[in-house]
Design a protein around this motif. Structure first.
Motif, PDB file in Angstrom:
ATOM      1  N   LEU A 281     -15.020 -48.314   1.413  1.00 47.82           N
ATOM      2  CA  LEU A 281     -13.921 -49.144   1.889  1.00 47.82           C
ATOM      3  C   LEU A 281     -13.267 -49.893   0.733  1.00 47.82           C
ATOM      4  O   LEU A 281     -13.930 -50.260  -0.242  1.00 47.82           O
ATOM      5  CB  LEU A 281     -14.425 -50.156   2.927  1.00 47.82           C
ATOM      6  N   THR A 282     -11.991 -50.149   0.862  1.00 45.81           N
ATOM      7  CA  THR A 282     -11.299 -50.982  -0.119  1.00 45.81           C
ATOM      8  C   THR A 282     -11.736 -52.437   0.058  1.00 45.81           C
ATOM      9  O   THR A 282     -12.388 -52.793   1.045  1.00 45.81           O
ATOM     10  CB  THR A 282      -9.776 -50.882   0.066  1.00 45.81           C
ATOM     11  N   GLN A 283     -11.364 -53.268  -0.890  1.00 42.49           N
ATOM     12  CA  GLN A 283     -11.734 -54.673  -0.814  1.00 42.49           C
ATOM     13  C   GLN A 283     -11.197 -55.327   0.455  1.00 42.49           C
ATOM     14  O   GLN A 283     -11.899 -56.077   1.140  1.00 42.49           O
ATOM     15  CB  GLN A 283     -11.212 -55.412  -2.054  1.00 42.49           C
ATOM     16  N   SER A 284      -9.927 -55.027   0.763  1.00 43.98           N
ATOM     17  CA  SER A 284      -9.322 -55.628   1.957  1.00 43.98           C
ATOM     18  C   SER A 284      -9.976 -55.102   3.233  1.00 43.98           C
ATOM     19  O   SER A 284     -10.172 -55.858   4.194  1.00 43.98           O
ATOM     20  CB  SER A 284      -7.816 -55.336   1.992  1.00 43.98           C
ATOM     21  N   ALA A 285     -10.344 -53.815   3.253  1.00 46.61           N
ATOM     22  CA  ALA A 285     -10.999 -53.239   4.432  1.00 46.61           C
ATOM     23  C   ALA A 285     -12.398 -53.822   4.608  1.00 46.61           C
ATOM     24  O   ALA A 285     -12.845 -54.069   5.737  1.00 46.61           O
ATOM     25  CB  ALA A 285     -11.067 -51.722   4.303  1.00 46.61           C
ATOM     26  N   THR A 286     -13.075 -54.070   3.487  1.00 48.53           N
ATOM     27  CA  THR A 286     -14.397 -54.684   3.548  1.00 48.53           C
ATOM     28  C   THR A 286     -14.313 -56.092   4.119  1.00 48.53           C
ATOM     29  O   THR A 286     -15.121 -56.493   4.964  1.00 48.53           O
ATOM     30  CB  THR A 286     -15.036 -54.725   2.147  1.00 48.53           C
ATOM     31  N   GLU A 287     -13.329 -56.846   3.662  1.00 50.53           N
ATOM     32  CA  GLU A 287     -13.146 -58.201   4.173  1.00 50.53           C
ATOM     33  C   GLU A 287     -12.800 -58.189   5.657  1.00 50.53           C
ATOM     34  O   GLU A 287     -13.262 -59.060   6.410  1.00 50.53           O
ATOM     35  CB  GLU A 287     -12.050 -58.905   3.369  1.00 50.53           C
ATOM     36  N   MET A 288     -11.996 -57.217   6.076  1.00 48.99           N
ATOM     37  CA  MET A 288     -11.643 -57.115   7.490  1.00 48.99           C
ATOM     38  C   MET A 288     -12.863 -56.756   8.335  1.00 48.99           C
ATOM     39  O   MET A 288     -13.047 -57.278   9.449  1.00 48.99           O
ATOM     40  CB  MET A 288     -10.546 -56.068   7.689  1.00 48.99           C
ATOM     41  N   PHE A 289     -13.735 -55.886   7.818  1.00 51.50           N
ATOM     42  CA  PHE A 289     -14.958 -55.537   8.548  1.00 51.50           C
ATOM     43  C   PHE A 289     -15.817 -56.782   8.736  1.00 51.50           C
ATOM     44  O   PHE A 289     -16.332 -57.035   9.836  1.00 51.50           O
ATOM     45  CB  PHE A 289     -15.738 -54.470   7.780  1.00 51.50           C
ATOM     46  N   ARG A 290     -15.984 -57.550   7.698  1.00 56.44           N
ATOM     47  CA  ARG A 290     -16.806 -58.754   7.794  1.00 56.44           C
ATOM     48  C   ARG A 290     -16.179 -59.787   8.732  1.00 56.44           C
ATOM     49  O   ARG A 290     -16.898 -60.511   9.429  1.00 56.44           O
ATOM     50  CB  ARG A 290     -17.023 -59.348   6.403  1.00 56.44           C
ATOM     51  N   MET A 291     -14.846 -59.851   8.749  1.00 60.28           N
ATOM     52  CA  MET A 291     -14.174 -60.746   9.676  1.00 60.28           C
ATOM     53  C   MET A 291     -14.414 -60.307  11.112  1.00 60.28           C
ATOM     54  O   MET A 291     -14.658 -61.133  12.004  1.00 60.28           O
ATOM     55  CB  MET A 291     -12.675 -60.794   9.369  1.00 60.28           C
ATOM     56  N   ASN A 292     -14.352 -58.988  11.349  1.00 62.71           N
ATOM     57  CA  ASN A 292     -14.642 -58.459  12.677  1.00 62.71           C
ATOM     58  C   ASN A 292     -16.082 -58.753  13.082  1.00 62.71           C
ATOM     59  O   ASN A 292     -16.354 -59.118  14.233  1.00 62.71           O
ATOM     60  CB  ASN A 292     -14.397 -56.950  12.703  1.00 62.71           C
ATOM     61  N   ALA A 293     -17.007 -58.582  12.142  1.00 64.89           N
ATOM     62  CA  ALA A 293     -18.413 -58.853  12.424  1.00 64.89           C
ATOM     63  C   ALA A 293     -18.629 -60.332  12.741  1.00 64.89           C
ATOM     64  O   ALA A 293     -19.399 -60.682  13.645  1.00 64.89           O
ATOM     65  CB  ALA A 293     -19.275 -58.440  11.226  1.00 64.89           C
ATOM     66  N   THR A 294     -17.936 -61.199  12.014  1.00 66.35           N
ATOM     67  CA  THR A 294     -18.040 -62.635  12.267  1.00 66.35           C
ATOM     68  C   THR A 294     -17.471 -62.989  13.637  1.00 66.35           C
ATOM     69  O   THR A 294     -18.060 -63.790  14.384  1.00 66.35           O
ATOM     70  CB  THR A 294     -17.300 -63.427  11.178  1.00 66.35           C
ATOM     71  N   ALA A 295     -16.330 -62.402  13.979  1.00 64.90           N
ATOM     72  CA  ALA A 295     -15.724 -62.651  15.293  1.00 64.90           C
ATOM     73  C   ALA A 295     -16.644 -62.166  16.407  1.00 64.90           C
ATOM     74  O   ALA A 295     -16.836 -62.859  17.423  1.00 64.90           O
ATOM     75  CB  ALA A 295     -14.362 -61.947  15.382  1.00 64.90           C
TER      76      ALA A 295
END
Length: 333
Positions: A281-295
């Motif tokens: 994953l790209t950096q932005s995609a990785t951050e989005m995955f972690r945001m989804n996991a947090t949500a």
């Protein structure tokens, strides 16, 4: 303080507006509602399982009040971590005119059974998920080193040995000092409640209820995976093992004395989801995955916490309306 500290770590660097937007946009709340219904059933099953132990101690308490005691326990734990178990034991002991230590001993036995179940699930899950876990640990070696330090810590093992030594000392002491006699009496009452599982009838029914209880716990988390698109994709790509890993890690995290598991539960689930984060994953995609996991983790825990609060209000309202004294050793509405 533990809850505050862990929540600080959990939410550091998190864009709350983005997290709320993800929940509003992506979450199918029907799955969350279904999970909460299963959660209520799990509390009732816990009460039924405990009733088998209490009946063997000649502690005749109606299932209605035992269920209320379980509801109340989770509500109290939200405010005072780990005191919910003491409140639950004290409430049942008062209503049944039985020694608190005996009732609390039966509850300790129940908790030991839960611990053994979690250890068994952990062993099985880690065997099934070994490739993914090893790949993750190779990517983040500091996590492995932290776990290794905890397991091999002389402080942890020293505390266990000291505790066992204190218990053995009080049991074997022949001192007639009033305090020593009282302590030995309490320990014996605890043991009476704890050991009842070995001689109680309906052991197979108790074992079936234990399996049903933990089946409900797992099912309520598994169902929540269908509430978000990203978690549904994880299930589609990896199968049920991703939910099982998150379940085991979150169950272990509940041993941390925080308010209702708030903080460690979400961190454990996020960690479990990250193990199965797609590679490349790209950096932005990785951050989005972690945001989804947090949500995901915060919504599931938030919904559970809200349910505990509502059940707590219901429980203490019912207790206030109920008769204060037992009738012939039993409870009535």
């Amino acid at each position: 303080m533990i809850t505050v500290g862990l929540c600080y770590l959990l939410f550091t660097g998190i864009d709350f507006n983005e997290m709320i937007a993800i929940i509003k946009r992506d979450c199918n709340f029907s799955w969350i509602a279904l999970a909460l219904i299963i959660s209520v059933f799990s509390h009732v099953i816990r009460a039924v399982r405990w009733k088998i132990q209490l009946d063997a101690l000649d502690c005749r308490v109606s299932l209605w009040y035992l269920t209320l005691s379980v509801f109340g326990m989770y509500a109290v734990n939200l405010v005072f971590p780990r005191l919910g178990e003491i409140w639950r034991s004290g409430y049942v002991a008062h209503r049944s005119n039985k020694p608190f230590a005996t009732i609390f001993g039966s509850l300790l036995c129940e908790r030991v059974a839960d611990t053994l179940t979690v250890l068994t699930l952990t062993f099985i899950t880690f065997l099934l998920a070994t490739p993914a876990i090893m790949a993750f640990l190779q990517k983040y070696p500091e996590v492995y080193e932290g776990i290794q330090r905890l397991i091999t810590s002389p402080l942890v093992w020293g505390a266990v040995i000291i505790l066992l030594g204190i218990v053995i000392y009080f049991l074997k002491s022949n001192s007639q000092n009033a305090i020593m006699v009282k302590i030995r009496s309490i320990i014996r009452e605890l043991w009476q409640g704890f050991a009842v599982i070995a001689k109680m009838p309906h052991k197979f029914q108790w074992l079936f209820l234990d399996i049903a209880l933990w089946g409900c716990y797992f099912l309520q988390l598994y169902i929540c995976f269908y509430a978000f698109p990203f978690s549904r994709e994880l299930l589609a790509d990896n199968g049920i093992i991703v939910a099982l890993v998150c379940f085991v890690l979150s169950s272990i995290a509940m041993a941390i004395p925080s308010n209702g598991g708030i903080g460690p539960w979400q961190i454990a689930v996020i960690f479990g989801l990250t193990i199965y984060m797609p590679t490349g994953l790209t950096q932005s995609a990785t951050e989005m995955f972690r945001m989804n996991a947090t949500a995901f983790s915060n919504l599931v825990m938030g919904a559970q916490t809200l349910m505990f609060i509502l059940l707590g209000i219901f429980t203490f309202a019912m207790i206030a309306l109920s008769k204060k004294q037992p009738v012939n050793g039993t409870l009535s509405k």
